[in-house]
Design an enzyme around this catalytic site. Sequence first.
Site, PDB file in Angstrom:
ATOM      1  N   ASP A  46      -7.421   1.182  -8.053  1.00  0.00           N
ATOM      2  CA  ASP A  46      -6.496   0.071  -7.767  1.00  0.00           C
ATOM      3  C   ASP A  46      -6.777  -1.206  -8.567  1.00  0.00           C
ATOM      4  O   ASP A  46      -7.932  -1.616  -8.696  1.00  0.00           O
ATOM      5  CB  ASP A  46      -6.597  -0.349  -6.296  1.00  0.00           C
ATOM      6  CG  ASP A  46      -6.574   0.811  -5.335  1.00  0.00           C
ATOM      7  OD1 ASP A  46      -6.233   1.922  -5.745  1.00  0.00           O
ATOM      8  OD2 ASP A  46      -6.927   0.590  -4.160  1.00  0.00           O
TER       9      ASP A  46
HETATM   10  N1  DQQ Z   1      -8.348   2.541  -2.763  1.00  0.00           N
HETATM   11  C1  DQQ Z   1      -7.361   2.752  -1.744  1.00  0.00           C
HETATM   12  C2  DQQ Z   1      -7.521   1.565  -0.864  1.00  0.00           C
HETATM   13  C3  DQQ Z   1      -8.984   1.344  -0.872  1.00  0.00           C
HETATM   14  C4  DQQ Z   1      -9.350   1.628  -2.288  1.00  0.00           C
HETATM   15  C5  DQQ Z   1      -5.976   2.901  -2.309  1.00  0.00           C
HETATM   16  C6  DQQ Z   1     -10.709   2.216  -2.457  1.00  0.00           C
HETATM   17  O1  DQQ Z   1      -7.039   1.752   0.434  1.00  0.00           O
HETATM   18  O2  DQQ Z   1      -9.355   0.028  -0.505  1.00  0.00           O
HETATM   19  O3  DQQ Z   1      -5.966   3.598  -3.516  1.00  0.00           O
HETATM   20  O4  DQQ Z   1     -11.023   2.435  -3.821  1.00  0.00           O
END
Ligand code: DQQ
Length: 528
Positions: free
Chosen positions: A17
């Site tokens: 992300d």
């Molecule tokens: N990636 C998820 C989120 C989390 C993060 C979404 C962890 O919910 O915080 O891709 O790498």
Amino acid sequence: MERTAYHFQPPKNWMNDPNGPLFYKGLYHLFYQYKSQAVVWGKVWGHAVSKDLINWKSLDFAIIPSERYDIKGCWSGSATLLSREKPVILYTGQDNSSRQVQNMVVPKDPSDPDLREWVKIPEIPIIVPENGINGSSFRDPTTAWLGKDGKWRIVVGNKEDRHHNGKALLYISKDFVHWTKKKNPLHSSKKTGMWECPDFYPVAPLGKLGLDTSATGPEIKHVLKVSLDDTRFEYYTVGTYITDIDRYVPDNTSADNKNGLRYDYGKFYGSKTFFDNHKNRRILWGWINESDSVQDDIAKGWSGVQAIPRAIWLDNVSKSQLIQWPVSELESLRGNKIYKENIILKGGSVIEIEGVKAAQVDVEVSFELPSLIDLEKMDANLDAQQLCSQDGAASKAMVGPFGLLVLTSEDLAEQTAIFFRVGLHQHNMKILMCSDQSRSSLKTNVDKTTYGSFVTFSFNKKDVSLRVLVDHSIVESFGEGGKTCITARVYPNLAIGEDAHLYLFNNGVSSVTASKLTAWDMGYAHQP
Ligand code: DQQ
């Protein structure tokens, strides 16, 4: 597999992300979920800065696991400017007992435009899962907005286990350090599962400019986006933020669940917007994950790229969907250009577009529709993605499929087709936009799902437009000026480098004219 040339990509290992984007003292900052030791999962906050959102300088990690409240990982979060000189970041920590808690960091030296060092404040964790909240479904705090009462508000993503309802839990604070949960969530929706990376922001009713996250007013609409863990796609609604009771109510213009509107109908997840106070626009970042196998990721040494940042605004006509367009700064990488007009595409034709480097190209094309008679009746029981998957680009209708073949080998054995098809669906005239990956690679162990959506289109117009950004393994497509976006990952064996070709094609019965086509070779951006 060659690395990308102009998409944001760290030198090696795993990225997911985008986190905490902001503009501060002349620089754009992008943080990202990064696994510094491996290609398989993200745990620290990588950090890079840029003057133009395209060329990046890498900095040291901004946040790393170090204390009991984040020792198992520093997960996604957002930045807020408390004032021009006061940026703060909220992020989710996975604590020593694997609970998700919300944490806060502030810059060590706010006068440093690079914001290199971030300090964990002593009060961490500032929000913990209490009163029945499941600590494994409690994450991804949003950028905060300020209410008329002078208090800050944020949303944290959540799932209520018993009914599998997704929730945007609302927290409120006077000093940004002590937070109280409001009894009612900002919004929730039945049986949608965990809401990851929620994003909540205002959009202007007219024009393309963005609004500060705290803006409210009678004409202003709001958008709530969630990344649904159940489907791994992102959905949004457009609606009204009723500030008196702190509730968001979607307009009933699209579904408020996994049948709803998506930012992107392909690979795009964990996204986040920010208000760019430098150019008064709202910008969307999103993670494009891989479609190949973990073994291939390990062999190539990297996994995950960021989509080209997109300006995002409310469709001024319908006011019920968003429009996205790559930031104009990307155009600085455009090099050698070709321009063509009035290319007639008879049914069954494939016409090569020569003169550009097809593995690294930006193409814009307008298609003039033929007369829309004897249109195919599309199966009313199938949705757009299913319709696109029926024979993909090889299907044959009265009007379409017509469009572009990108990253295509000379013998057409490898090809990724981005195309339109016009037909009647549930008694309405519709344009389908598809990205067909079924023949994108001779490799077999890659995900070749075909993606698609209907495009909002007014049939008193004659032309439908398509822009495609090709960057080696990325195909980012924007239909009808950014009303429908589809991003795909492809891993050709033959159609690589100089051996990649670009074609216009039409498999339909009626002729279609490519009224204007412009393509530019794309240069290399400074990677972080
Ligand atoms: N990636 C998820 C989120 C989390 C993060 C979404 C962890 O919910 O915080 O891709 O790498």
